[in-house]
Design an enzyme around this catalytic site. Structure first.
Site, PDB file in Angstrom:
ATOM      1  N   ARG A  37      -4.586   6.804 -29.245  1.00  0.00           N
ATOM      2  CA  ARG A  37      -3.338   7.445 -29.664  1.00  0.00           C
ATOM      3  C   ARG A  37      -3.433   8.970 -29.635  1.00  0.00           C
ATOM      4  O   ARG A  37      -2.419   9.664 -29.739  1.00  0.00           O
ATOM      5  CB  ARG A  37      -2.939   6.960 -31.063  1.00  0.00           C
ATOM      6  CG  ARG A  37      -2.602   5.474 -31.095  1.00  0.00           C
ATOM      7  CD  ARG A  37      -2.262   5.018 -32.497  1.00  0.00           C
ATOM      8  NE  ARG A  37      -1.006   5.597 -32.959  1.00  0.00           N
ATOM      9  CZ  ARG A  37       0.203   5.109 -32.702  1.00  0.00           C
ATOM     10  NH1 ARG A  37       0.327   4.022 -31.946  1.00  0.00           N
ATOM     11  NH2 ARG A  37       1.285   5.682 -33.191  1.00  0.00           N
ATOM     12  N   ASP A  53      -6.940   2.149 -39.316  1.00  0.00           N
ATOM     13  CA  ASP A  53      -5.647   1.543 -39.618  1.00  0.00           C
ATOM     14  C   ASP A  53      -5.425   1.620 -41.128  1.00  0.00           C
ATOM     15  O   ASP A  53      -6.081   0.914 -41.908  1.00  0.00           O
ATOM     16  CB  ASP A  53      -5.656   0.089 -39.145  1.00  0.00           C
ATOM     17  CG  ASP A  53      -4.323  -0.607 -39.347  1.00  0.00           C
ATOM     18  OD1 ASP A  53      -3.436  -0.045 -40.027  1.00  0.00           O
ATOM     19  OD2 ASP A  53      -4.171  -1.736 -38.838  1.00  0.00           O
ATOM     20  N   ASN A  79       0.551  12.406 -44.448  1.00  0.00           N
ATOM     21  CA  ASN A  79       1.774  12.276 -43.672  1.00  0.00           C
ATOM     22  C   ASN A  79       2.044  10.855 -43.194  1.00  0.00           C
ATOM     23  O   ASN A  79       3.201  10.477 -43.004  1.00  0.00           O
ATOM     24  CB  ASN A  79       1.687  13.215 -42.460  1.00  0.00           C
ATOM     25  CG  ASN A  79       2.776  12.952 -41.447  1.00  0.00           C
ATOM     26  OD1 ASN A  79       3.899  13.434 -41.581  1.00  0.00           O
ATOM     27  ND2 ASN A  79       2.462  12.164 -40.410  1.00  0.00           N
ATOM     28  N   TYR A 134      10.665   0.450 -48.902  1.00  0.00           N
ATOM     29  CA  TYR A 134      10.277   1.817 -48.548  1.00  0.00           C
ATOM     30  C   TYR A 134      10.570   2.767 -49.703  1.00  0.00           C
ATOM     31  O   TYR A 134       9.735   3.611 -50.060  1.00  0.00           O
ATOM     32  CB  TYR A 134      11.046   2.230 -47.296  1.00  0.00           C
ATOM     33  CG  TYR A 134      10.804   3.642 -46.832  1.00  0.00           C
ATOM     34  CD1 TYR A 134       9.675   3.963 -46.094  1.00  0.00           C
ATOM     35  CD2 TYR A 134      11.729   4.648 -47.097  1.00  0.00           C
ATOM     36  CE1 TYR A 134       9.452   5.253 -45.644  1.00  0.00           C
ATOM     37  CE2 TYR A 134      11.526   5.950 -46.649  1.00  0.00           C
ATOM     38  CZ  TYR A 134      10.385   6.247 -45.919  1.00  0.00           C
ATOM     39  OH  TYR A 134      10.172   7.523 -45.470  1.00  0.00           O
ATOM     40  N   LYS A 138       7.942   5.256 -51.868  1.00  0.00           N
ATOM     41  CA  LYS A 138       8.106   6.704 -51.926  1.00  0.00           C
ATOM     42  C   LYS A 138       8.257   7.204 -53.366  1.00  0.00           C
ATOM     43  O   LYS A 138       7.829   8.326 -53.677  1.00  0.00           O
ATOM     44  CB  LYS A 138       9.282   7.137 -51.051  1.00  0.00           C
ATOM     45  CG  LYS A 138       9.012   6.966 -49.562  1.00  0.00           C
ATOM     46  CD  LYS A 138       7.757   7.707 -49.123  1.00  0.00           C
ATOM     47  CE  LYS A 138       7.487   7.616 -47.646  1.00  0.00           C
ATOM     48  NZ  LYS A 138       6.276   8.337 -47.222  1.00  0.00           N
ATOM     49  N   VAL A 165      14.726  12.965 -40.160  1.00  0.00           N
ATOM     50  CA  VAL A 165      14.507  13.720 -38.935  1.00  0.00           C
ATOM     51  C   VAL A 165      14.314  12.780 -37.742  1.00  0.00           C
ATOM     52  O   VAL A 165      13.893  11.635 -37.906  1.00  0.00           O
ATOM     53  CB  VAL A 165      13.295  14.664 -39.068  1.00  0.00           C
ATOM     54  CG1 VAL A 165      13.588  15.750 -40.087  1.00  0.00           C
ATOM     55  CG2 VAL A 165      12.041  13.910 -39.462  1.00  0.00           C
ATOM     56  N   THR A 167      12.365  11.401 -35.553  1.00  0.00           N
ATOM     57  CA  THR A 167      11.056  10.946 -35.111  1.00  0.00           C
ATOM     58  C   THR A 167      11.161   9.475 -34.728  1.00  0.00           C
ATOM     59  O   THR A 167      12.232   8.862 -34.832  1.00  0.00           O
ATOM     60  CB  THR A 167      10.027  11.099 -36.240  1.00  0.00           C
ATOM     61  OG1 THR A 167      10.442  10.285 -37.349  1.00  0.00           O
ATOM     62  CG2 THR A 167       9.924  12.546 -36.684  1.00  0.00           C
TER      63      THR A 167
END
Length: 236
Positions: A37, A53, A79, A134, A138, A165, A167
């Site tokens: 990657r 991972d 991140n 999710y 967070k 954003v 991505t």
């Protein structure tokens, strides 16, 4: 010049932050799931790389071991993220917790949150089930950032809402600016004059009010206890 680790740096906000920091003269170690990657010209930019991972606990432990071989980082940007189950819990909250607990204490910690954390649940039974969303993860990582800020006086700790954003995770139709999405992280990792110095929840370099539970010490303690039970690793 600072030594900085960025997780999930093969694409998106992580890659953008790593490139920005390198351009500013910092030594950047990047994390990716696998070496392929990071193939290509970008690989030559970095101080080094670590692989694993983050949805797998033992692989995450090994990422911490690899990172510690570089010494003490000036900053770590957590991140890496996943938006869907079953990866959301291990990647978004378990991995940042494990890396925080097992790596040498850095000068600064930056955790990626989201405005969606305001819809998260304080039901920590979801840590061990497939029902966590999710938004839940967070909220929990935002609370983790606050807990570290309170517990580690020699390490600054912040959470960042990068916005929605465009991505791979956010999708091509996301309305917010991609560049603004990573500048707060790089600023928090390097600027000597951040105010507040620790415990901030940020969006585009301005503090915001997080979910009240994120700043609740009782909830933070219950979260850390739940994470310790799940992982077998305690945060000092």
């Amino acid at each position: 010049m600072a030594l900085i680790l960025v997780t999930g740096a093969s694409t998106g906000l992580g890659l953008a932050a790593a490139i920005e920091l390198t351009a500013d003269g910092h030594e950047v170690v990047v994390h990716a799931r696998t070496p392929d990657r990071l193939a290509g010209d970008d690989a030559a930019r970095w101080k080094g790389s670590v692989f694993g991972d983050l949805s797998d606990l033992e692989a995450t432990r090994d990422v911490a071991r690899q990172a510690n071989e570089f010494g003490r980082f000036d900053a770590v940007i957590h991140n890496a993220g996943a938006i869907r189950s079953p990866d959301a819990v291990p990647v978004n909250i378990v991995a940042p917790y494990v890396l925080t607990a097992l790596m040498r204490k850095p000068g600064r910690l930056i955790y990626l949150s989201s405005s969606m954390h305001h819809g998260g649940s304080v039901d920590l039974d979801r840590l061990v089930s497939v029902t966590a969303t999710y938004s839940d993860t967070k909220l929990w990582v935002t609370a983790l950032s606050q807990a570290v800020a309170h517990r580690w006086p020699d390490t600054t700790s912040h959470a960042v809402d990068p916005g929605w954003v465009p991505t791979r995770m956010g999708g091509a139709s996301a309305p917010n600016d991609l560049r603004e999405g990573h500048l707060t992280q790089t600023w928090l990792a390097t600027d000597p004059d951040v105010v507040p110095a620790t415990g901030g929840y940020w969006h585009h370099r301005r503090t915001q009010s997080p979910h009240p539970s994120a700043t609740d010490v009782d909830f933070q303690n219950r979260l850390l206890a739940a994470l310790a039970r799940r992982t077998g690793i305690r945060l000092d």
